[in-house]
Design a protein around this motif. Structure first.
Motif, PDB file in Angstrom:
ATOM      1  N   PRO A 135       0.820  -1.215   0.000  1.00  0.00           N
ATOM      2  CA  PRO A 135       0.000   0.000   0.000  1.00  0.00           C
ATOM      3  C   PRO A 135       0.849   1.257   0.000  1.00  0.00           C
ATOM      4  O   PRO A 135       0.397   2.320  -0.410  1.00  0.00           O
ATOM      5  CB  PRO A 135      -0.812  -0.126   1.297  1.00  0.00           C
ATOM      6  N   LYS A 136       2.094   1.134   0.478  1.00  0.00           N
ATOM      7  CA  LYS A 136       2.997   2.277   0.528  1.00  0.00           C
ATOM      8  C   LYS A 136       4.310   1.898  -0.153  1.00  0.00           C
ATOM      9  O   LYS A 136       4.873   0.846   0.136  1.00  0.00           O
ATOM     10  CB  LYS A 136       3.271   2.674   1.983  1.00  0.00           C
ATOM     11  N   TRP A 137       4.743   2.755  -1.073  1.00  0.00           N
ATOM     12  CA  TRP A 137       5.991   2.483  -1.771  1.00  0.00           C
ATOM     13  C   TRP A 137       6.740   3.794  -1.979  1.00  0.00           C
ATOM     14  O   TRP A 137       6.153   4.774  -2.371  1.00  0.00           O
ATOM     15  CB  TRP A 137       5.735   1.806  -3.105  1.00  0.00           C
ATOM     16  N   PRO A 138       8.055   3.809  -1.730  1.00  0.00           N
ATOM     17  CA  PRO A 138       8.871   2.702  -1.214  1.00  0.00           C
ATOM     18  C   PRO A 138       8.687   2.524   0.283  1.00  0.00           C
ATOM     19  O   PRO A 138       8.303   3.478   0.975  1.00  0.00           O
ATOM     20  CB  PRO A 138      10.296   3.148  -1.545  1.00  0.00           C
ATOM     21  N   PRO A 139       8.955   1.336   0.796  1.00  0.00           N
ATOM     22  CA  PRO A 139       8.799   1.089   2.231  1.00  0.00           C
ATOM     23  C   PRO A 139       9.947   1.683   3.027  1.00  0.00           C
ATOM     24  O   PRO A 139      11.044   1.894   2.497  1.00  0.00           O
ATOM     25  CB  PRO A 139       8.803  -0.437   2.316  1.00  0.00           C
ATOM     26  N   ALA A 140       9.706   1.947   4.289  1.00  0.00           N
ATOM     27  CA  ALA A 140      10.773   2.406   5.180  1.00  0.00           C
ATOM     28  C   ALA A 140      11.697   1.237   5.506  1.00  0.00           C
ATOM     29  O   ALA A 140      11.304   0.074   5.457  1.00  0.00           O
ATOM     30  CB  ALA A 140      10.176   2.977   6.460  1.00  0.00           C
ATOM     31  N   ALA A 141      12.928   1.550   5.831  1.00  0.00           N
ATOM     32  CA  ALA A 141      13.895   0.514   6.215  1.00  0.00           C
ATOM     33  C   ALA A 141      13.549  -0.038   7.589  1.00  0.00           C
ATOM     34  O   ALA A 141      13.043   0.690   8.452  1.00  0.00           O
ATOM     35  CB  ALA A 141      15.306   1.088   6.229  1.00  0.00           C
ATOM     36  N   PRO A 142      13.798  -1.331   7.822  1.00  0.00           N
ATOM     37  CA  PRO A 142      13.594  -1.896   9.168  1.00  0.00           C
ATOM     38  C   PRO A 142      14.497  -1.218  10.187  1.00  0.00           C
ATOM     39  O   PRO A 142      15.512  -0.609   9.835  1.00  0.00           O
ATOM     40  CB  PRO A 142      13.974  -3.371   8.988  1.00  0.00           C
ATOM     41  N   GLN A 143      14.128  -1.350  11.434  1.00  0.00           N
ATOM     42  CA  GLN A 143      14.926  -0.803  12.516  1.00  0.00           C
ATOM     43  C   GLN A 143      15.597  -1.949  13.279  1.00  0.00           C
ATOM     44  O   GLN A 143      15.132  -3.086  13.262  1.00  0.00           O
ATOM     45  CB  GLN A 143      14.035   0.005  13.467  1.00  0.00           C
ATOM     46  N   GLU A 144      16.679  -1.620  13.949  1.00  0.00           N
ATOM     47  CA  GLU A 144      17.394  -2.619  14.736  1.00  0.00           C
ATOM     48  C   GLU A 144      16.463  -3.234  15.774  1.00  0.00           C
ATOM     49  O   GLU A 144      15.722  -2.538  16.451  1.00  0.00           O
ATOM     50  CB  GLU A 144      18.595  -1.970  15.432  1.00  0.00           C
ATOM     51  N   GLY A 145      16.481  -4.557  15.875  1.00  0.00           N
ATOM     52  CA  GLY A 145      15.646  -5.275  16.825  1.00  0.00           C
ATOM     53  C   GLY A 145      14.349  -5.785  16.241  1.00  0.00           C
ATOM     54  O   GLY A 145      13.704  -6.652  16.847  1.00  0.00           O
ATOM     55  N   GLN A 146      13.952  -5.287  15.060  1.00  0.00           N
ATOM     56  CA  GLN A 146      12.728  -5.788  14.439  1.00  0.00           C
ATOM     57  C   GLN A 146      12.973  -7.159  13.818  1.00  0.00           C
ATOM     58  O   GLN A 146      14.109  -7.535  13.504  1.00  0.00           O
ATOM     59  CB  GLN A 146      12.218  -4.806  13.381  1.00  0.00           C
ATOM     60  N   LEU A 147      11.893  -7.911  13.634  1.00  0.00           N
ATOM     61  CA  LEU A 147      11.978  -9.248  13.060  1.00  0.00           C
ATOM     62  C   LEU A 147      11.636  -9.208  11.579  1.00  0.00           C
ATOM     63  O   LEU A 147      10.758  -8.438  11.150  1.00  0.00           O
ATOM     64  CB  LEU A 147      11.027 -10.198  13.778  1.00  0.00           C
ATOM     65  N   VAL A 148      12.320 -10.035  10.806  1.00  0.00           N
ATOM     66  CA  VAL A 148      12.046 -10.136   9.375  1.00  0.00           C
ATOM     67  C   VAL A 148      11.918 -11.600   8.979  1.00  0.00           C
ATOM     68  O   VAL A 148      12.527 -12.488   9.591  1.00  0.00           O
ATOM     69  CB  VAL A 148      13.140  -9.457   8.523  1.00  0.00           C
ATOM     70  N   LEU A 149      11.130 -11.831   7.945  1.00  0.00           N
ATOM     71  CA  LEU A 149      10.956 -13.155   7.359  1.00  0.00           C
ATOM     72  C   LEU A 149      11.714 -13.199   6.042  1.00  0.00           C
ATOM     73  O   LEU A 149      11.658 -12.245   5.258  1.00  0.00           O
ATOM     74  CB  LEU A 149       9.478 -13.446   7.109  1.00  0.00           C
ATOM     75  N   ILE A 150      12.396 -14.305   5.788  1.00  0.00           N
ATOM     76  CA  ILE A 150      13.206 -14.453   4.583  1.00  0.00           C
ATOM     77  C   ILE A 150      12.823 -15.752   3.887  1.00  0.00           C
ATOM     78  O   ILE A 150      12.652 -16.785   4.537  1.00  0.00           O
ATOM     79  CB  ILE A 150      14.702 -14.456   4.937  1.00  0.00           C
ATOM     80  N   GLY A 151      12.674 -15.697   2.569  1.00  0.00           N
ATOM     81  CA  GLY A 151      12.374 -16.891   1.796  1.00  0.00           C
ATOM     82  C   GLY A 151      13.335 -17.034   0.638  1.00  0.00           C
ATOM     83  O   GLY A 151      13.847 -16.033   0.116  1.00  0.00           O
ATOM     84  N   GLY A 152      13.627 -18.274   0.235  1.00  0.00           N
ATOM     85  CA  GLY A 152      14.529 -18.470  -0.883  1.00  0.00           C
ATOM     86  C   GLY A 152      14.637 -19.923  -1.298  1.00  0.00           C
ATOM     87  O   GLY A 152      13.992 -20.808  -0.721  1.00  0.00           O
ATOM     88  N   TYR A 153      15.471 -20.152  -2.306  1.00  0.00           N
ATOM     89  CA  TYR A 153      15.651 -21.485  -2.884  1.00  0.00           C
ATOM     90  C   TYR A 153      17.142 -21.829  -2.928  1.00  0.00           C
ATOM     91  O   TYR A 153      17.817 -21.606  -3.932  1.00  0.00           O
ATOM     92  CB  TYR A 153      15.036 -21.535  -4.290  1.00  0.00           C
ATOM     93  N   PRO A 154      17.692 -22.351  -1.827  1.00  0.00           N
ATOM     94  CA  PRO A 154      19.128 -22.623  -1.768  1.00  0.00           C
ATOM     95  C   PRO A 154      19.550 -23.821  -2.621  1.00  0.00           C
ATOM     96  O   PRO A 154      18.768 -24.747  -2.861  1.00  0.00           O
ATOM     97  CB  PRO A 154      19.365 -22.908  -0.288  1.00  0.00           C
ATOM     98  N   LYS A 155      20.808 -23.777  -3.044  1.00  0.00           N
ATOM     99  CA  LYS A 155      21.368 -24.855  -3.853  1.00  0.00           C
ATOM    100  C   LYS A 155      21.290 -26.191  -3.137  1.00  0.00           C
ATOM    101  O   LYS A 155      21.087 -27.235  -3.769  1.00  0.00           O
ATOM    102  CB  LYS A 155      22.820 -24.523  -4.200  1.00  0.00           C
ATOM    103  N   ALA A 156      21.437 -26.168  -1.813  1.00  0.00           N
ATOM    104  CA  ALA A 156      21.457 -27.416  -1.049  1.00  0.00           C
ATOM    105  C   ALA A 156      20.165 -28.207  -1.185  1.00  0.00           C
ATOM    106  O   ALA A 156      20.150 -29.423  -0.989  1.00  0.00           O
ATOM    107  CB  ALA A 156      21.723 -27.114   0.428  1.00  0.00           C
ATOM    108  N   LEU A 157      19.059 -27.537  -1.523  1.00  0.00           N
ATOM    109  CA  LEU A 157      17.767 -28.210  -1.636  1.00  0.00           C
ATOM    110  C   LEU A 157      17.342 -28.432  -3.090  1.00  0.00           C
ATOM    111  O   LEU A 157      16.235 -28.897  -3.345  1.00  0.00           O
ATOM    112  CB  LEU A 157      16.684 -27.393  -0.910  1.00  0.00           C
TER     113      LEU A 157
END
Length: 256
Positions: A135-157
């Protein structure tokens, strides 16, 4: 002097009921990040054979624009191999191979972000991927101590079946705390002793090749939603100290 218990130790001190509740909630959260990620593969046709490069991206809808977001160095790897004369297919999810270079809508090599134009039909055909419509772009940067979710497709899998021309990408997702905030980037510095598996599978062993999560989406854990706030650019493991570092580029100031 006693040190504070690790995250995993604190988890083990919970009752069985609270452990199950904690795992269920966090499994849903990391699954949400995983569902935003889409695999990227560039390699020669499997009938020819050759090196397979893997990475991750996500899809964002900004007004009338539909864009694939990934790390600039991922596209850079493709460009380098093409200049070297390699015949490559660039494939995103379930889409037929296409040339990404003419589709560049925005790129910042220093910050390590690139946005590629795709059509709405391609976005719908890319596979089971949630399209982010912030709804808002660009987003603000996260702050220290906040939690983030990360997704990806590593070579190992990754799974490969050259005889049938099939390459499968295994998904990975995680929940981390932001520990360092810089200009255009954030880092999550973590100790392995603090990690807890949310899917009852063993955690990746130290030294596991997690290459392939570059370009993966980073979502901020917020009280109301989970906005896209960054793109994974690097993962560094310091095995001797049992530390890992995830670095991601932030999106503040990014306008088309």
């Amino acid at each position: 002097m006693m040190s504070n218990p690790s995250g995993a130790e604190q988890f083990r001190q919970l009752s069985g009921e609270n452990q199950a509740r904690y795992i269920a909630i966090n499994r849903q959260m990391v699954g949400f990040a995983r569902d935003h990620a889409v695999p990227i593969i560039f390699a020669p046709p499997l009938s020819i054979g050759g090196k397979i490069n893997g990475a991750t991206g996500c899809v964002v809808q900004l007004g009338a624009e539909t864009l694939l977001v990934t790390a600039s160095h991922v596209l850079g790897g493709y460009e380098e191999r093409v200049r070297a004369g390699h015949r490559l297919n660039w494939q995103v999810g379930n889409l037929p191979p296409f040339d990404p270079i003419p589709r560049i809508a925005w790129r910042d090599r220093d910050r390590d972000i690139v946005l590629l134009r795709i059509t709405e039909n391609e976005a719908q055909s890319i596979g089971p991927c949630i399209i982010s419509a912030p709804p808002k772009w660009p987003p603000a940067a996260p702050q220290e101590g906040q939690l983030v979710l990360i997704g990806g497709y590593p070579k190992a899998l990754r799974e490969e079946k050259p005889s049938s021309g099939w390459i499968g990408a295994g998904p990975y997702s995680a929940l981390f705390k932001v520990t360092v905030v810089g200009l255009g980037y954030c880092k999550c510095v973590l100790e392995r002793k603090d990690l807890v598996s949310f899917d009852e599978k063993p955690l990746p062993e130290p030294g596991t090749d997690m290459g392939g999560i570059s370009g993966g989406p980073v979502l901020l854990v917020d009280t109301l939603n989970y906005p896209l706030v960054g793109v994974v650019t690097d993962r560094c493991e310091m095995t001797f100290a049992e530390f890992e570092i995830i670095q991601f580029a932030t999106l503040e100031g990014l306008t088309l």
